[in-house]
Design an enzyme around this catalytic site. Structure first.
Site, PDB file in Angstrom:
ATOM      1  N   CYS A   1     -17.362 -65.518 -27.580  1.00  0.00           N
ATOM      2  CA  CYS A   1     -16.165 -64.730 -27.915  1.00  0.00           C
ATOM      3  C   CYS A   1     -15.073 -65.679 -28.167  1.00  0.00           C
ATOM      4  CB  CYS A   1     -15.990 -63.717 -26.421  1.00  0.00           C
ATOM      5  SG  CYS A   1     -17.171 -62.649 -26.076  1.00  0.00           S
TER       6      CYS A   1
ATOM      7  N   HIS B   1      -8.125 -62.533 -25.717  1.00  0.00           N
ATOM      8  CA  HIS B   1      -9.756 -61.725 -25.831  1.00  0.00           C
ATOM      9  C   HIS B   1      -9.767 -60.502 -25.099  1.00  0.00           C
ATOM     10  CE1 HIS B   1     -13.614 -61.019 -26.306  1.00  0.00           C
ATOM     11  NE2 HIS B   1     -13.958 -61.428 -25.192  1.00  0.00           N
TER      12      HIS B   1
ATOM     13  N   ASN C   1     -15.187 -54.816 -26.236  1.00  0.00           N
ATOM     14  CA  ASN C   1     -15.259 -56.279 -26.386  1.00  0.00           C
ATOM     15  C   ASN C   1     -16.220 -56.452 -27.641  1.00  0.00           C
ATOM     16  OD1 ASN C   1     -15.899 -58.829 -26.364  1.00  0.00           O
ATOM     17  ND2 ASN C   1     -16.465 -58.895 -24.273  1.00  0.00           N
TER      18      ASN C   1
HETATM   19  O1  UT7 Z   1     -16.397 -61.650 -23.398  1.00  0.00           O
HETATM   20  C1  UT7 Z   1     -16.351 -62.391 -22.158  1.00  0.00           C
HETATM   21  C2  UT7 Z   1     -17.626 -62.056 -21.569  1.00  0.00           C
HETATM   22  N1  UT7 Z   1     -17.307 -60.936 -20.618  1.00  0.00           N
HETATM   23  C3  UT7 Z   1     -16.710 -60.658 -19.647  1.00  0.00           C
HETATM   24  O2  UT7 Z   1     -15.748 -61.385 -19.556  1.00  0.00           O
HETATM   25  C4  UT7 Z   1     -16.997 -59.587 -18.476  1.00  0.00           C
HETATM   26  C5  UT7 Z   1     -16.507 -60.012 -17.479  1.00  0.00           C
HETATM   27  N2  UT7 Z   1     -16.886 -59.056 -16.216  1.00  0.00           N
HETATM   28  C6  UT7 Z   1     -16.274 -57.839 -16.194  1.00  0.00           C
HETATM   29  O3  UT7 Z   1     -15.659 -57.217 -16.848  1.00  0.00           O
HETATM   30  C7  UT7 Z   1     -16.550 -56.977 -14.659  1.00  0.00           C
HETATM   31  O4  UT7 Z   1     -17.280 -57.729 -14.018  1.00  0.00           O
HETATM   32  C8  UT7 Z   1     -17.583 -55.866 -15.112  1.00  0.00           C
HETATM   33  C9  UT7 Z   1     -16.942 -54.745 -16.121  1.00  0.00           C
HETATM   34  C10 UT7 Z   1     -18.910 -56.176 -16.038  1.00  0.00           C
HETATM   35  C11 UT7 Z   1     -18.051 -55.063 -13.900  1.00  0.00           C
HETATM   36  O5  UT7 Z   1     -16.805 -54.693 -13.122  1.00  0.00           O
HETATM   37  P1  UT7 Z   1     -16.979 -55.057 -11.733  1.00  0.00           P
HETATM   38  O6  UT7 Z   1     -15.877 -54.523 -10.998  1.00  0.00           O
HETATM   39  O7  UT7 Z   1     -16.897 -56.602 -11.441  1.00  0.00           O
HETATM   40  O8  UT7 Z   1     -18.277 -54.591 -10.967  1.00  0.00           O
HETATM   41  P2  UT7 Z   1     -19.356 -55.131 -10.246  1.00  0.00           P
HETATM   42  O9  UT7 Z   1     -20.322 -55.662 -11.175  1.00  0.00           O
HETATM   43  O10 UT7 Z   1     -19.313 -55.758  -9.082  1.00  0.00           O
HETATM   44  O11 UT7 Z   1     -20.174 -53.612  -9.789  1.00  0.00           O
HETATM   45  C12 UT7 Z   1     -19.535 -52.931  -8.567  1.00  0.00           C
HETATM   46  C13 UT7 Z   1     -20.502 -51.637  -8.606  1.00  0.00           C
HETATM   47  C14 UT7 Z   1     -21.987 -51.906  -8.496  1.00  0.00           C
HETATM   48  O12 UT7 Z   1     -22.361 -51.069  -7.473  1.00  0.00           O
HETATM   49  P3  UT7 Z   1     -22.698 -51.552  -5.946  1.00  0.00           P
HETATM   50  O13 UT7 Z   1     -23.751 -52.652  -6.049  1.00  0.00           O
HETATM   51  O14 UT7 Z   1     -21.123 -51.780  -5.373  1.00  0.00           O
HETATM   52  O15 UT7 Z   1     -23.254 -50.167  -5.459  1.00  0.00           O
HETATM   53  C15 UT7 Z   1     -22.575 -51.463  -9.721  1.00  0.00           C
HETATM   54  O16 UT7 Z   1     -23.773 -51.243  -9.699  1.00  0.00           O
HETATM   55  O17 UT7 Z   1     -20.360 -50.761  -9.724  1.00  0.00           O
HETATM   56  C16 UT7 Z   1     -21.807 -50.538 -10.118  1.00  0.00           C
HETATM   57  N3  UT7 Z   1     -21.620 -50.379 -11.542  1.00  0.00           N
HETATM   58  C17 UT7 Z   1     -21.369 -49.118 -12.298  1.00  0.00           C
HETATM   59  N4  UT7 Z   1     -21.191 -47.970 -11.492  1.00  0.00           N
HETATM   60  C18 UT7 Z   1     -20.894 -46.893 -12.395  1.00  0.00           C
HETATM   61  C19 UT7 Z   1     -21.689 -51.423 -12.573  1.00  0.00           C
HETATM   62  N5  UT7 Z   1     -21.707 -50.822 -13.669  1.00  0.00           N
HETATM   63  C20 UT7 Z   1     -21.475 -49.412 -13.752  1.00  0.00           C
HETATM   64  C21 UT7 Z   1     -21.141 -48.479 -14.525  1.00  0.00           C
HETATM   65  N6  UT7 Z   1     -21.057 -47.160 -14.015  1.00  0.00           N
HETATM   66  N7  UT7 Z   1     -21.152 -48.466 -15.951  1.00  0.00           N
END
Ligand code: UT7
Length: 335
Positions: free
Chosen positions: A119, A246, A276
């Protein structure tokens, strides 16, 4: 790392911009019909409400050509003498995208090549173009960032499918003087391969991303690179009128703005509408916000990106006065 200033007050100057988005959009509601997720989760955790997704009839090369053609339609009379495509989702491994694009644009014969820096690819492209101008290889360079990231996640992975969209953005850089609007200041770039496993895809449909770790690295790296780019330009961060980060997650860009002490009203964003879009993210953001008047001529503008590799970068410029004819209509939708 920061590139050395160019000799004799020369600089690479942004003089035109273009963008292209696939016409088809996928809303959060479309995703909730097939994934275990909610509109509320996606919007509150990422800021995304929809993304543009290319069909089988619209390749990465097609998107690049459309964005490039739009930039050239309002561009300088000077002929483009080099073309750089930043993408991690080319249509094939070999040959590169850029020579085919150059030929489709009627530019056969000029140097044309691809770079892959996740990215951050567009900022690597800007630095490369500035280098080509400083080296005397070209006086006018077309840089296009493009990706079709929507095809990368496993279609059943709710953690990654909602994040990504497809698109392309292009700028024309010409040889000019360091004190004019549009002149790129020193470009800060970096990488850390020890974080390669945090975002990787061996093929479409097989993306792995350690979201939380990537989130932390993204905030740290973009904040640090932004400070370095401001220092290299001789700017105080309080002087920044627009932060153009970004678009990976609106919470990430909000944290970066907060760490830099840049008021939220100066943070540009379009992630709600596009998700993204990888290497296309920053030029799409610039094109859209300039067309809407959120980014205006004279604004001290700070660009920063982070992505797979890991890679990161930042650069500043004073936004130039591109005539309305040089700005894409709306968000760069196909016309
Ligand atoms: O372009 C450069 C590269 N990419 C990035 O910079 C992305 C960087 N990361 C992020 O944007 C965030 O980490 C995400 C959007 C990917 C995830 O957000 P988060 O707040 O870090 O969530 P998490 O991965 O810690 O997950 C929290 C919870 C989990 O459930 P449990 O384990 O707490 O029960 C996930 O399973 O949210 C759950 N979860 C979802 N729930 C509903 C993950 N994706 C989803 C979803 N819908 N789509």
């Amino acid at each position: 790392m920061t590139a050395a200033p160019q000799p004799d007050g020369q600089a690479a100057v942004v003089c035109a911009i273009g963008a292209a988005l696939p016409p088809r959009t996928v809303s959060n509601a479309d995703l909730t019909a097939r994934l275990d997720t909610t509109d509320e989760w996606i919007r509150s955790r990422t800021g995304i409400t929809r993304r543009h997704v290319a069909g089988a009839d619209l390749s990465t090369t097609d998107l690049v050509v459309r964005a490039a053609a739009q930039a050239l339609a309002g561009g300088e009379p000077a002929p483009v003498q080099a073309l750089v495509v930043a993408t991690t989702t080319p249509d094939q491994c070999c040959p590169a995208t850029a020579p085919a694009v150059a030929t489709r644009l009627g530019l056969t014969g000029i140097p044309a090549f691809d770079i892959a820096a996740g990215c951050t690819g567009f900022l690597y492209g800007l630095a490369t173009a500035a280098g080509l101008i400083a080296a005397g290889t070209a006086r006018t360079v077309l840089v296009i960032g493009a990706d079709r990231l929507a095809a990368l996640p496993d279609p059943g992975d709710r953690a990654t499918v909602p994040l990504f969209g497809d698109g392309a953005g292009a700028v024309v850089l010409r040889c000019g003087s360091a004190d004019e609007a549009g002149a790129l200041r020193p470009v800060v770039l970096g990488s850390d391969g020890s974080g390669a496993d945090l975002i990787r895809a061996s093929r479409p449909g097989a993306l792995h991303m350690d979201g939380a770790d990537v989130f932390r690295h993204a905030v740290d790296r973009m904040s640090t690179a932004s400070r370095q780019a401001a220092t290299a330009a001789g700017w105080d961060l309080t002087e920044v009128d627009r932060l153009a980060p970004h678009q990976a997650n609106s919470r990430i860009t909000s944290f970066v703005a907060r760490q830099l002490g840049i008021p939220d009203g100066r943070r540009l964003g379009n992630i709600a509408e596009v998700g993204n879009t990888g290497a296309a993210s920053i030029p799409l953001l610039l094109a859209q916000t300039a067309a809407e008047g959120r980014l205006e001529p004279g604004h001290r503008t700070l660009l920063t990106a982070f992505g797979a590799g890991l890679t990161w970068g930042a650069v500043t410029l004073i936004w130039p006065d591109l005539s309305p004819a040089r700005l894409p209509e709306g968000a760069g939708h196909d016309r």
